[in-house]
Design a protein around this motif. Structure first.
Motif, PDB file in Angstrom:
ATOM      1  N   LEU A 166      46.920 180.238   5.549  1.00 47.87           N
ATOM      2  CA  LEU A 166      45.867 179.531   6.295  1.00 47.87           C
ATOM      3  C   LEU A 166      46.195 178.050   6.458  1.00 47.87           C
ATOM      4  O   LEU A 166      46.066 177.492   7.554  1.00 47.87           O
ATOM      5  N   VAL A 167      46.609 177.406   5.353  1.00 46.84           N
ATOM      6  CA  VAL A 167      46.898 175.962   5.458  1.00 46.84           C
ATOM      7  C   VAL A 167      48.130 175.729   6.327  1.00 46.84           C
ATOM      8  O   VAL A 167      48.230 174.680   7.006  1.00 46.84           O
ATOM      9  N   PHE A 170      46.655 176.093   9.995  1.00 48.69           N
ATOM     10  CA  PHE A 170      45.822 174.942  10.367  1.00 48.69           C
ATOM     11  C   PHE A 170      46.631 173.644  10.369  1.00 48.69           C
ATOM     12  O   PHE A 170      46.406 172.768  11.222  1.00 48.69           O
ATOM     13  N   GLY A 194      46.113 170.037   4.935  1.00 49.33           N
ATOM     14  CA  GLY A 194      45.349 171.273   4.929  1.00 49.33           C
ATOM     15  C   GLY A 194      44.951 171.693   3.519  1.00 49.33           C
ATOM     16  O   GLY A 194      43.817 172.138   3.292  1.00 49.33           O
ATOM     17  N   THR A 197      42.217 169.360   2.268  1.00 50.87           N
ATOM     18  CA  THR A 197      40.957 169.618   2.960  1.00 50.87           C
ATOM     19  C   THR A 197      40.352 170.950   2.532  1.00 50.87           C
ATOM     20  O   THR A 197      39.134 171.053   2.319  1.00 50.87           O
ATOM     21  N   LEU A 198      41.193 171.989   2.411  1.00 49.91           N
ATOM     22  CA  LEU A 198      40.683 173.307   2.042  1.00 49.91           C
ATOM     23  C   LEU A 198      40.085 173.311   0.639  1.00 49.91           C
ATOM     24  O   LEU A 198      39.080 173.987   0.388  1.00 49.91           O
ATOM     25  N   SER A 217      39.112 170.213  10.975  1.00 50.59           N
ATOM     26  CA  SER A 217      38.866 169.740   9.610  1.00 50.59           C
ATOM     27  C   SER A 217      37.553 170.299   9.070  1.00 50.59           C
ATOM     28  O   SER A 217      37.478 170.752   7.921  1.00 50.59           O
ATOM     29  N   THR A 219      36.042 173.013  10.013  1.00 52.80           N
ATOM     30  CA  THR A 219      36.206 174.454   9.804  1.00 52.80           C
ATOM     31  C   THR A 219      36.948 174.733   8.504  1.00 52.80           C
ATOM     32  O   THR A 219      36.577 175.635   7.738  1.00 52.80           O
ATOM     33  N   VAL A 220      38.006 173.958   8.270  1.00 53.99           N
ATOM     34  CA  VAL A 220      38.794 174.166   7.048  1.00 53.99           C
ATOM     35  C   VAL A 220      37.959 173.866   5.808  1.00 53.99           C
ATOM     36  O   VAL A 220      38.022 174.584   4.801  1.00 53.99           O
TER      37      VAL A 220
END
Length: 347
Positions: A166-167, A170, A194, A197-198, A217, A219-220
């Motif tokens: 995912l990271v 993104f 990412g 932020t996650l 950002s 969304t993450v």
């Protein structure tokens, strides 16, 4: 990881093994408590020695205490190896490696040449902090947590792999969207953004400037709140399962099939059936013994009754014979009187 250890033989080694590796006696418990105090004190010395002010004033004292702790821990490891049947098996175990790491840095500092790097000395001193891991040996739940981590390792690795994908996705999107002036100079840097932020850390050193980047950002971050608890739930489930495995038995009741009994339970919680099918129900044994006692009492009573009846029959027969004997004597006396009367009449 946690091998089964056995003493080397009978006698002194067995007694040492009971003190060092077990906690059933007062002496063994005292040994464990003393060892815990030494470990905490040695870790405290390492922590204080890293403070420049304390190191400048008490550096020599810390050094002497460290050598004292190292000598005691070395002696303790030697005693542990002396009383074991297979010492190498313990050295290869988790706690054996921790014991070696607890004393190795100090001895390496002594053995290294005098011109060795100060950085190496500091690294070796920091390694002494591994002594704190020895405390896990005295915490019964430590084994439970390690077993839970081992069982949940596949799920956690799968989760980490998913998070990494995912990271990466993104981060690549933000790298294409954001200008280099915003700090997104490469995909690895964007992946770093990412991850930060996650995990909702948000250092703020790199931030998107475009509306689309800011939307990504957001969304993450929301996704991070949603999925960050997954490994916690997986690990918690394994811990609960480990507690259940230690506390509860999977054996079903032979009477009703109920399978949620505590490991030390003897009778079914639902129907009261004896759970251990390999041994006899003590209640049945008691009932059998009670029946045997009652049968013995009944037989004894019957024998007593038979003796009384026999005694009564014997007494009755004796009385009858006595009456017969007296009757015979009376008849004899009557006969003699009749004969005397006849003689008188003749005269």
């Amino acid at each position: 990881m946690f091998p089964t250890l056995k003493p080397a033989g009978e006698g002194l080694r067995t007694r040492i093994f009971e003190v060092v590796f077990e906690s059933d006696t007062r002496l063994a418990k005292g040994f464990d408590i003393a060892l815990i105090v030494l470990i905490l004190a040695s870790v405290g010395v390492v922590l204080l020695d890293s403070v420049p002010a304390y190191q400048a004033d008490y550096g020599r004292l810390f050094n002497l205490m460290e050598w004292g702790f190292t000598g005691l821990f070395t002696l303790e490891l030697a005693v542990r190896l002396y009383c074991l049947d297979r010492p190498t098996r313990y050295l290869k175990s988790f706690y054996g490696i921790i014991d070696v790491l607890a004393i190795l840095p100090t001895w390496l500092v002594l053995l290294l040449p005098g011109a060795h790097s100060l950085v190496v000395i500091r690294l070796l001193r920091v390694l002494r902090i591994f002594r704190v891991l020895r405390l896990m040996q005295f915490v019964g739940e430590g084994r439970l947590l390690i077993e839970a981590l081992k069982r949940s390792s596949h799920q956690i690795l799968l989760f980490l792999f998913t998070v990494f994908m995912l990271v990466t996705i993104f981060g690549s999107l933000v790298y294409m969207i954001e200008p280099p002036e915003a700090g997104f100079t490469s995909i690895p840097v964007s992946i770093y953004w990412g991850i930060v932020t996650l995990t909702t850390v948000g250092y703020g050193d790199i931030t998107p400037t475009t509306p689309l980047g800011q939307f990504i950002s957001m969304t993450v971050m929301l996704m991070g709140y949603s999925i960050i608890a997954i490994p916690t739930g997986v690990f918690s489930a394994e811990v609960i399962r480990s507690i259940r495995a230690d506390r509860y038995s999977d054996e079903a009741c032979p009477g009703c099939g109920y399978d949620r009994h505590e490991a030390r339970a003897k009778y079914c919680l639902k129907c009261g059936t004896w759970l251990d099918e390999q041994t006899e129900d003590p209640r049945k044994a008691e009932q059998r013994e009670e029946a045997q006692r009652q049968e013995s009492s009944r037989q004894a009573q019957q024998a007593e009754d038979a003796r009384e009846k026999a005694e009564q029959s014997r007494n009755a027969r004796d009385a009858q014979r006595e009456q017969q004997r007296k009757g015979g004597n009376d008849n004899s006396n009557n006969g003699s009187d009749d004969e005397s009367g006849n003689e008188q009449d003749d005269a």
